[in-house]
Design a protein around this motif. Structure first.
Motif, PDB file in Angstrom:
ATOM      1  N   LEU A 152      -2.377  -3.994   0.882  1.00  0.00           N
ATOM      2  CA  LEU A 152      -1.369  -4.499  -0.029  1.00  0.00           C
ATOM      3  C   LEU A 152      -1.848  -5.877  -0.464  1.00  0.00           C
ATOM      4  O   LEU A 152      -2.230  -6.693   0.378  1.00  0.00           O
ATOM      5  N   VAL A 153      -1.863  -6.131  -1.767  1.00  0.00           N
ATOM      6  CA  VAL A 153      -2.259  -7.430  -2.299  1.00  0.00           C
ATOM      7  C   VAL A 153      -1.032  -8.039  -2.960  1.00  0.00           C
ATOM      8  O   VAL A 153      -0.434  -7.427  -3.847  1.00  0.00           O
ATOM      9  N   HIS A 154      -0.637  -9.217  -2.502  1.00  0.00           N
ATOM     10  CA  HIS A 154       0.526  -9.915  -3.064  1.00  0.00           C
ATOM     11  C   HIS A 154       0.000 -10.960  -4.038  1.00  0.00           C
ATOM     12  O   HIS A 154      -0.782 -11.831  -3.654  1.00  0.00           O
ATOM     13  N   VAL A 155       0.419 -10.878  -5.295  1.00  0.00           N
ATOM     14  CA  VAL A 155      -0.072 -11.768  -6.344  1.00  0.00           C
ATOM     15  C   VAL A 155       1.059 -12.692  -6.783  1.00  0.00           C
ATOM     16  O   VAL A 155       2.153 -12.234  -7.095  1.00  0.00           O
ATOM     17  N   ARG A 156       0.772 -13.998  -6.782  1.00  0.00           N
ATOM     18  CA  ARG A 156       1.730 -14.974  -7.312  1.00  0.00           C
ATOM     19  C   ARG A 156       0.958 -16.185  -7.805  1.00  0.00           C
ATOM     20  O   ARG A 156      -0.230 -16.333  -7.528  1.00  0.00           O
ATOM     21  N   GLY A 157       1.637 -17.041  -8.523  1.00  0.00           N
ATOM     22  CA  GLY A 157       0.975 -18.220  -9.084  1.00  0.00           C
ATOM     23  C   GLY A 157       0.431 -19.140  -8.001  1.00  0.00           C
ATOM     24  O   GLY A 157       1.149 -19.505  -7.066  1.00  0.00           O
TER      25      GLY A 157
ATOM     26  N   MET B  22       3.840   3.373  -8.381  1.00  0.00           N
ATOM     27  CA  MET B  22       4.228   4.228  -7.293  1.00  0.00           C
ATOM     28  C   MET B  22       4.364   5.659  -7.784  1.00  0.00           C
ATOM     29  O   MET B  22       4.724   5.891  -8.919  1.00  0.00           O
ATOM     30  N   THR B  23       4.092   6.566  -6.903  1.00  0.00           N
ATOM     31  CA  THR B  23       4.179   7.972  -7.270  1.00  0.00           C
ATOM     32  C   THR B  23       5.108   8.709  -6.325  1.00  0.00           C
ATOM     33  O   THR B  23       4.913   8.695  -5.124  1.00  0.00           O
ATOM     34  N   ASP B  24       6.123   9.333  -6.843  1.00  0.00           N
ATOM     35  CA  ASP B  24       7.026  10.189  -6.063  1.00  0.00           C
ATOM     36  C   ASP B  24       7.390   9.613  -4.692  1.00  0.00           C
ATOM     37  O   ASP B  24       7.248  10.272  -3.671  1.00  0.00           O
ATOM     38  N   GLY B  25       7.837   8.372  -4.660  1.00  0.00           N
ATOM     39  CA  GLY B  25       8.251   7.766  -3.406  1.00  0.00           C
ATOM     40  C   GLY B  25       7.110   7.224  -2.574  1.00  0.00           C
ATOM     41  O   GLY B  25       7.328   6.646  -1.525  1.00  0.00           O
ATOM     42  N   GLY B  26       5.871   7.391  -3.019  1.00  0.00           N
ATOM     43  CA  GLY B  26       4.719   6.871  -2.294  1.00  0.00           C
ATOM     44  C   GLY B  26       4.102   5.713  -3.050  1.00  0.00           C
ATOM     45  O   GLY B  26       4.714   5.146  -3.948  1.00  0.00           O
ATOM     46  N   TYR B  27       2.910   5.393  -2.683  1.00  0.00           N
ATOM     47  CA  TYR B  27       2.207   4.277  -3.313  1.00  0.00           C
ATOM     48  C   TYR B  27       0.947   4.782  -3.995  1.00  0.00           C
ATOM     49  O   TYR B  27       0.223   5.607  -3.450  1.00  0.00           O
TER      50      TYR B  27
ATOM     51  N   CYS C 218      -2.781   3.780  -5.826  1.00  0.00           N
ATOM     52  CA  CYS C 218      -3.850   2.781  -5.797  1.00  0.00           C
ATOM     53  C   CYS C 218      -3.906   2.031  -7.123  1.00  0.00           C
ATOM     54  O   CYS C 218      -3.852   2.628  -8.195  1.00  0.00           O
ATOM     55  N   TRP C 219      -4.019   0.723  -7.035  1.00  0.00           N
ATOM     56  CA  TRP C 219      -4.107  -0.162  -8.195  1.00  0.00           C
ATOM     57  C   TRP C 219      -5.323   0.190  -9.045  1.00  0.00           C
ATOM     58  O   TRP C 219      -5.294   0.068 -10.268  1.00  0.00           O
ATOM     59  N   PHE C 220      -6.401   0.632  -8.433  1.00  0.00           N
ATOM     60  CA  PHE C 220      -7.645   0.869  -9.142  1.00  0.00           C
ATOM     61  C   PHE C 220      -7.786   2.290  -9.682  1.00  0.00           C
ATOM     62  O   PHE C 220      -8.159   2.480 -10.832  1.00  0.00           O
ATOM     63  N   CYS C 221      -7.502   3.294  -8.866  1.00  0.00           N
ATOM     64  CA  CYS C 221      -7.743   4.676  -9.292  1.00  0.00           C
ATOM     65  C   CYS C 221      -6.461   5.440  -9.609  1.00  0.00           C
ATOM     66  O   CYS C 221      -6.515   6.549 -10.114  1.00  0.00           O
TER      67      CYS C 221
ATOM     68  N   VAL D 115       0.543  -5.137  -5.217  1.00  0.00           N
ATOM     69  CA  VAL D 115      -0.263  -3.993  -5.645  1.00  0.00           C
ATOM     70  C   VAL D 115      -0.920  -3.405  -4.399  1.00  0.00           C
ATOM     71  O   VAL D 115      -1.089  -4.088  -3.385  1.00  0.00           O
ATOM     72  N   TYR D 116      -1.285  -2.144  -4.464  1.00  0.00           N
ATOM     73  CA  TYR D 116      -1.772  -1.406  -3.313  1.00  0.00           C
ATOM     74  C   TYR D 116      -3.126  -0.786  -3.652  1.00  0.00           C
ATOM     75  O   TYR D 116      -3.391  -0.460  -4.806  1.00  0.00           O
ATOM     76  N   ALA D 117      -3.970  -0.610  -2.638  1.00  0.00           N
ATOM     77  CA  ALA D 117      -5.284  -0.021  -2.891  1.00  0.00           C
ATOM     78  C   ALA D 117      -5.776   0.749  -1.672  1.00  0.00           C
ATOM     79  O   ALA D 117      -5.507   0.371  -0.526  1.00  0.00           O
ATOM     80  N   HIS D 118      -6.507   1.835  -1.960  1.00  0.00           N
ATOM     81  CA  HIS D 118      -7.227   2.548  -0.900  1.00  0.00           C
ATOM     82  C   HIS D 118      -8.248   1.586  -0.287  1.00  0.00           C
ATOM     83  O   HIS D 118      -8.744   0.686  -0.970  1.00  0.00           O
TER      84      HIS D 118
END
Length: 59
Positions: A24-29, A1-6, A8-11, A47-50
């Motif tokens: 938003l991608v939720h990762v769990r077993g 996260m950046t300065d209170g925002g989200y 991107c997981w990739f860039c 994790v979050y992505a554009h």
């Protein structure tokens, strides 16, 4: 996260509200979920992505 925002997981750039397709991608077993033995304390991460990054990278 950046300065209170989200970020991107990739860039790693901030995700702006002007990107309505951002994800938003939720990762769990998988197996704990699949067999129903998952508990509230099982490890998980969001994790979050554009939208464009997700489209290009999650093929």
């Amino acid at each position: 996260m950046t300065d209170g925002g989200y970020a991107c997981w990739f860039c790693d750039r901030p995700i702006e509200r002007t990107d309505p397709g951002a994800v938003l991608v939720h990762v769990r077993g998988f197996w704990a979920w699949y067999d129903g033995s998952n508990a509230d304390d099982d490890p998980a991460q969001d994790v979050y992505a554009h939208s464009a990054c997700a489209k290009n990278r999650l093929k």
